[in-house]
Design an enzyme around this catalytic site. Structure first.
Site, PDB file in Angstrom:
ATOM      1  N   LYS A 106     -12.334  -3.994  -1.843  1.00 34.45           N
ATOM      2  CA  LYS A 106     -13.415  -2.991  -1.785  1.00 34.45           C
ATOM      3  C   LYS A 106     -13.057  -1.777  -2.622  1.00 34.45           C
ATOM      4  O   LYS A 106     -13.917  -1.057  -3.085  1.00 34.45           O
ATOM      5  CB  LYS A 106     -13.575  -2.478  -0.350  1.00 34.45           C
ATOM      6  CG  LYS A 106     -14.031  -3.472   0.661  1.00 34.45           C
ATOM      7  CD  LYS A 106     -14.109  -2.778   2.036  1.00 34.45           C
ATOM      8  CE  LYS A 106     -13.933  -3.762   3.170  1.00 34.45           C
ATOM      9  NZ  LYS A 106     -12.636  -3.668   3.836  1.00 34.45           N
TER      10      LYS A 106
ATOM     11  N   LYS B 181      -6.042  -9.898  -5.450  1.00 35.92           N
ATOM     12  CA  LYS B 181      -7.229 -10.271  -4.657  1.00 35.92           C
ATOM     13  C   LYS B 181      -8.367  -9.289  -4.933  1.00 35.92           C
ATOM     14  O   LYS B 181      -8.117  -8.124  -5.265  1.00 35.92           O
ATOM     15  CB  LYS B 181      -6.896 -10.339  -3.172  1.00 35.92           C
ATOM     16  CG  LYS B 181      -6.693  -9.002  -2.526  1.00 35.92           C
ATOM     17  CD  LYS B 181      -6.795  -9.067  -0.998  1.00 35.92           C
ATOM     18  CE  LYS B 181      -6.812  -7.639  -0.482  1.00 35.92           C
ATOM     19  NZ  LYS B 181      -7.059  -7.428   0.887  1.00 35.92           N
TER      20      LYS B 181
ATOM     21  N   LYS C 120       0.825  -1.217   0.000  1.00 31.09           N
ATOM     22  CA  LYS C 120       0.000   0.000   0.000  1.00 31.09           C
ATOM     23  C   LYS C 120       0.854   1.260   0.000  1.00 31.09           C
ATOM     24  O   LYS C 120       0.456   2.269  -0.574  1.00 31.09           O
ATOM     25  CB  LYS C 120      -0.949   0.004   1.202  1.00 31.09           C
ATOM     26  CG  LYS C 120      -2.071  -1.007   1.047  1.00 31.09           C
ATOM     27  CD  LYS C 120      -3.153  -0.819   2.070  1.00 31.09           C
ATOM     28  CE  LYS C 120      -4.298  -1.784   1.810  1.00 31.09           C
ATOM     29  NZ  LYS C 120      -5.275  -1.809   2.871  1.00 31.09           N
TER      30      LYS C 120
HETATM   31  P1  TYM Z   1     -10.460  -6.005   5.610  1.00 30.14           P
HETATM   32  O1  TYM Z   1     -11.471  -5.008   5.943  1.00 30.14           O
HETATM   33  O2  TYM Z   1      -9.490  -5.694   4.528  1.00 30.14           O
HETATM   34  O3  TYM Z   1     -11.155  -7.355   5.248  1.00 30.14           O
HETATM   35  C1  TYM Z   1     -12.133  -7.922   6.091  1.00 30.14           C
HETATM   36  C2  TYM Z   1     -12.021  -9.438   6.047  1.00 30.14           C
HETATM   37  O4  TYM Z   1     -12.202  -9.881   4.721  1.00 30.14           O
HETATM   38  C3  TYM Z   1     -11.084 -10.669   4.323  1.00 30.14           C
HETATM   39  N1  TYM Z   1     -10.862 -10.454   2.892  1.00 30.14           N
HETATM   40  C4  TYM Z   1     -10.875 -11.435   1.996  1.00 30.14           C
HETATM   41  N2  TYM Z   1     -11.027 -12.767   2.109  1.00 30.14           N
HETATM   42  C5  TYM Z   1     -11.004 -13.501   0.989  1.00 30.14           C
HETATM   43  N3  TYM Z   1     -10.809 -12.959  -0.252  1.00 30.14           N
HETATM   44  C6  TYM Z   1     -10.641 -11.628  -0.407  1.00 30.14           C
HETATM   45  N4  TYM Z   1     -10.472 -11.102  -1.614  1.00 30.14           N
HETATM   46  C7  TYM Z   1     -10.659 -10.802   0.741  1.00 30.14           C
HETATM   47  N5  TYM Z   1     -10.547  -9.466   0.936  1.00 30.14           N
HETATM   48  C8  TYM Z   1     -10.659  -9.278   2.266  1.00 30.14           C
HETATM   49  C9  TYM Z   1      -9.922 -10.175   5.167  1.00 30.14           C
HETATM   50  O5  TYM Z   1      -8.904 -11.129   5.248  1.00 30.14           O
HETATM   51  C10 TYM Z   1     -10.626  -9.937   6.481  1.00 30.14           C
HETATM   52  O6  TYM Z   1     -10.780 -11.141   7.167  1.00 30.14           O
HETATM   53  N6  TYM Z   1      -7.096  -5.434   9.221  1.00 30.14           N
HETATM   54  C11 TYM Z   1      -8.371  -6.029   8.905  1.00 30.14           C
HETATM   55  C12 TYM Z   1      -9.472  -5.569   9.841  1.00 30.14           C
HETATM   56  C13 TYM Z   1      -9.148  -5.760  11.271  1.00 30.14           C
HETATM   57  C14 TYM Z   1      -9.130  -7.007  11.952  1.00 30.14           C
HETATM   58  C15 TYM Z   1      -8.755  -6.678  13.296  1.00 30.14           C
HETATM   59  C16 TYM Z   1      -9.366  -8.319  11.566  1.00 30.14           C
HETATM   60  C17 TYM Z   1      -8.821  -4.782  12.146  1.00 30.14           C
HETATM   61  N7  TYM Z   1      -8.572  -5.350  13.381  1.00 30.14           N
HETATM   62  C18 TYM Z   1      -8.619  -7.690  14.246  1.00 30.14           C
HETATM   63  C19 TYM Z   1      -9.245  -9.313  12.540  1.00 30.14           C
HETATM   64  C20 TYM Z   1      -8.859  -9.000  13.852  1.00 30.14           C
HETATM   65  C21 TYM Z   1      -8.749  -5.641   7.497  1.00 30.14           C
HETATM   66  O7  TYM Z   1      -8.312  -4.641   6.981  1.00 30.14           O
HETATM   67  O8  TYM Z   1      -9.660  -6.449   6.915  1.00 30.14           O
END
Ligand code: TYM
Length: 329
Positions: free
Chosen positions: A198, A195, A113
């Protein structure tokens, strides 16, 4: 009951990738674990956000969790917003003082990023430490996510071990990732080397959980495949098709092998039509529920209860940690 914790950033509308790595796992585990499911709104501001849009996305995210089937009537389900609990940021500072510049510089997501924007924020750099704080505050043992978050959960684990060793006590539980066997990384429909996300610029790349039916059909029908015309799973040589097979598997409950057997001998066009029908069927149900609850009090009632419950736990943990470090009087 062991504790399980996860969150999905409200940085846009959630995609079927988020469903696969995040929400679907919560649905599978919510009856068997004490579940902490939250909206990491502070993580979303590591990049610039429009305040109005952010506030809307936070509410939308909660409505989507509930519409997908997250059950806030379960006594072991806690749903809350990260920024409503000040202990996340407080613990994050303490953990920052125990994390090394070198290890933080090796975080894949940061490297990727920060390349895209040379004016990246310090928050983007320390983001995984805030994530460790989210997890360690609640003694969560399991953290279900997609594969992209695995390294961040490993950091949380390392910080927990380091802290426990340095202050000679079992202050933090060492968390473990739960990565789904199928659907750990749903790919971009136009470029399956990436991947699905959003924030992708190409609107045909991602399917959002709130996309209208005709849009979903168009996106699936125009998804990149290959010219062989034979349906089988091969991530390396048939990444586009294998991604569609994976999506079919997640939304049908069939295994990859069962999906391949079901479409043995079919053409890509027929397979895609069937997949679009399947997705639309599921998304229409989610969207109907979403429309019923987005303006109802269910959301605020659940968030108020979640905030009250989780703040108590977080306060207790933070006080222990603060004492261990030697802060205050
Ligand atoms: P985020 O918001 O990017 O994504 C949320 C969840 O979706 C999963 N994910 C995917 N899984 C499969 N294929 C994809 N293309 C895909 N894109 C996203 C992510 O792996 C995630 O499980 N840092 C985290 C949010 C967070 C968090 C936490 C998660 C903040 N604190 C504590 C767990 C525990 C994030 O940015 O996820």
């Amino acid at each position: 009951m062991d504790r399980l914790l996860t969150g999905l950033q409200p940085s846009g509308t959630l995609t079927i990738g988020n469903y696969s790595g995040g929400i679907n796992q919560v649905l599978n585990y919510q009856k068997n674990y004490e579940t902490f499911l939250f909206v990491p709104d502070m993580h979303a501001t590591t990049v610039t956000q429009d305040p109005e849009a952010l506030r809307r996305n936070i509410r939308n995210a909660v409505a989507v969790y509930l519409a997908c089937g997250v059950d806030v009537n379960l006594p072991n389900m806690h749903l809350y917003i990260q920024s409503e609990n000040l202990y996340h940021a407080n613990l994050s500072w303490i953990l920052e003082c125990h994390a090394y510049f070198g290890e933080m510089s090796r975080m894949h997501q940061f490297k990727e990023k920060s390349k895209k924007n040379e004016n990246f924020t310090c928050g983007l750099y320390t983001y995984p430490i805030l994530m460790a704080s989210d997890i360690l505050l609640y003694d969560a043992k399991y953290v279900p996510t997609g594969i992209d978050q695995k390294q961040h959960v490993e950091l949380a684990r390392n910080l927990a071990l380091r802290f426990n060793n340095r202050y000679k006590g079992e202050y933090f539980v060492c968390p473990e990732s739960i990565i789904p066997k199928v659907g750990a990384s749903i790919k971009d429909l136009q470029n399956p080397a990436k991947k699905m996300s959003k924030s992708c610029e190409n609107p045909k790349s991602s399917i959002f959980l709130l996309d209208p039916e005709n849009v979903v059909r168009k996106k699936i029908m125009s998804a990149v495949t290959d010219s062989e015309g034979k349906i089988y799973y091969d991530e390396e040589n048939k990444a586009g098709l294998s991604n569609l097979i994976t999506i079919y598997s997640i939304f049908s409950g069939l295994s990859i092998e069962q999906v391949v057997a079901k479409f043995d001998g079919a053409g890509y066009g027929d397979f895609k039509k069937d997949l679009a029908n399947l997705l639309c069927e599921r998304l229409v149900v989610i969207q109907d529920k979403y429309n019923q609850i987005i303006n109802s009090s269910i959301i605020d009632d659940a968030l108020d209860a979640g905030r009250e419950f989780t703040t108590k736990i977080a306060k207790e943990k933070y006080e222990q940690i603060r004492k261990a470090v030697g802060y205050g009087r």
